[in-house]
Motif scaffolding. Structure first.
Motif, mmCIF file in Angstrom:
data_model
loop_
_atom_site.group_PDB
_atom_site.id
_atom_site.type_symbol
_atom_site.label_atom_id
_atom_site.label_comp_id
_atom_site.label_asym_id
_atom_site.label_seq_id
_atom_site.Cartn_x
_atom_site.Cartn_y
_atom_site.Cartn_z
ATOM 1 N N SER A 103 5.068 2.913 -10.263
ATOM 2 C CA SER A 103 5.025 4.364 -10.106
ATOM 3 C C SER A 103 6.253 4.834 -9.342
ATOM 4 C CB SER A 103 3.752 4.772 -9.379
ATOM 5 O OG SER A 103 3.795 4.311 -8.065
ATOM 6 N N THR A 132 0.827 -1.196 0.000
ATOM 7 C CA THR A 132 0.000 0.000 0.000
ATOM 8 C C THR A 132 0.865 1.250 0.000
ATOM 9 O OG1 THR A 132 -0.125 -0.214 2.384
ATOM 10 C CG2 THR A 132 -1.981 -1.038 1.122
ATOM 11 N N SER A 182 7.101 17.063 -13.082
ATOM 12 C CA SER A 182 5.896 16.420 -12.593
ATOM 13 C C SER A 182 5.777 16.646 -11.089
ATOM 14 C CB SER A 182 5.962 14.915 -12.902
ATOM 15 O OG SER A 182 4.882 14.257 -12.308
ATOM 16 N N GLY A 207 4.548 8.185 -5.960
ATOM 17 C CA GLY A 207 3.200 8.693 -5.797
ATOM 18 C C GLY A 207 2.528 9.023 -7.114
ATOM 19 N N ARG A 208 1.341 9.581 -6.991
ATOM 20 C CA ARG A 208 0.512 9.872 -8.158
ATOM 21 C C ARG A 208 0.769 11.287 -8.657
ATOM 22 N NH1 ARG A 208 -5.088 10.964 -8.779
ATOM 23 N NH2 ARG A 208 -5.310 11.281 -6.555
ATOM 24 N N GLU A 209 0.800 11.450 -9.955
ATOM 25 C CA GLU A 209 1.033 12.787 -10.496
ATOM 26 C C GLU A 209 -0.209 13.642 -10.293
ATOM 27 O OE1 GLU A 209 3.280 13.948 -14.256
ATOM 28 O OE2 GLU A 209 1.209 14.165 -14.875
ATOM 29 N N LEU A 210 0.013 14.804 -9.680
ATOM 30 C CA LEU A 210 -1.061 15.774 -9.503
ATOM 31 C C LEU A 210 -1.130 16.711 -10.693
ATOM 32 C CD1 LEU A 210 -0.994 17.173 -5.849
ATOM 33 C CD2 LEU A 210 -2.883 16.025 -6.986
ATOM 34 N N GLU A 223 -8.484 15.688 -4.590
ATOM 35 C CA GLU A 223 -7.392 15.226 -3.719
ATOM 36 C C GLU A 223 -7.332 16.026 -2.421
ATOM 37 O OE1 GLU A 223 -7.018 15.857 -6.939
ATOM 38 O OE2 GLU A 223 -6.426 13.956 -7.813
ATOM 39 N N THR A 278 4.205 3.403 -1.104
ATOM 40 C CA THR A 278 5.070 3.407 -2.272
ATOM 41 C C THR A 278 6.520 3.650 -1.913
ATOM 42 O OG1 THR A 278 4.636 5.731 -2.576
ATOM 43 C CG2 THR A 278 3.243 4.200 -3.797
ATOM 44 N N ARG A 314 4.158 15.325 -7.843
ATOM 45 C CA ARG A 314 3.538 14.082 -7.373
ATOM 46 C C ARG A 314 3.194 14.182 -5.892
ATOM 47 N NH1 ARG A 314 3.836 9.943 -10.829
ATOM 48 N NH2 ARG A 314 5.115 10.277 -12.668
ATOM 49 N N GLN A 372 7.346 -1.564 -7.457
ATOM 50 C CA GLN A 372 6.229 -0.759 -7.922
ATOM 51 C C GLN A 372 6.609 -0.009 -9.189
ATOM 52 O OE1 GLN A 372 3.219 -0.671 -6.539
ATOM 53 N NE2 GLN A 372 3.680 -1.976 -4.813
#
Ligand code: FES
Length: 160
Positions: free
Chosen positions: A63, A52, A156, A66-69, A86, A54, A158, A61
């Motif tokens: 990615s 869960t 990016s 984390g996730r790109e904002l 978010e 990262t 993130r 993993q």
């Protein structure tokens, strides 16, 4: 005269019973071995690495962090952008310096609605927060917006 002898007999019998009890305990403790938790199990020590988070150094993993904002070009210099889903606001107080804060106003929990003139503004009661550090520029909010962790890599932004 018979009473002290009877007492001794009782005491002896009691001690014998205790000894037997202890022997029984010792033998069952030695022979049981059902719950000996002293051995350090070598393989079953990993608690729950279900992936869960990262930040694991295992590197499996896909990615990066984390996730790109957003792309850095999406965040105006001297301003910021709100990501309502978010619940994050990302700011760029100085060129190339990115900050992120919770988009939830610390006054009564409204989501902030705009970033302008160096502040992050809440529409509900007029609180404003500085884009550089989330501190209160104008009440009624009394506490700053809590910071959020982001990572900027290759243009990016993130959320980490
Ligand atoms: Fe933001 Fe009141 S909830 S100012």
């Amino acid at each position: 005269m018979t009473q002290p002898a009877t007492r001794r007999a009782v005491l002896t019998t009691g001690a014998g019973a205790l000894a037997l009890g202890c022997v029984g305990c010792g033998s069952s403790g030695t022979g049981g071995g059902s719950s000996a938790p002293a051995s350090p199990s070598g393989k079953a020590a990993s608690p729950a690495p279900s992936g869960t988070a990262t930040a694991s150094p295992s590197g499996k993993q896909a990615s990066p962090a984390g996730r790109e904002l957003a792309r850095t070009a999406d965040i105006p210099e001297g301003g910021g952008k709100i990501f309502p889903s978010e619940k994050v606001v990302v700011t760029q107080p100085k060129k190339g310096e990115f900050k992120a804060f919770s988009a939830i106003c610390t006054h009564e929990g409204c989501t902030v609605s705009k970033v302008m003139n160096g502040t992050i503004d809440c529409p509900c009661h007029g609180s404003r927060f500085h884009i550089a550090d989330g501190s209160v520029a104008q009440g009624p909010a009394a506490r700053p917006l809590p910071p959020k962790s982001i990572k900027v890599e290759e243009n990016s932004v993130r959320l980490v």
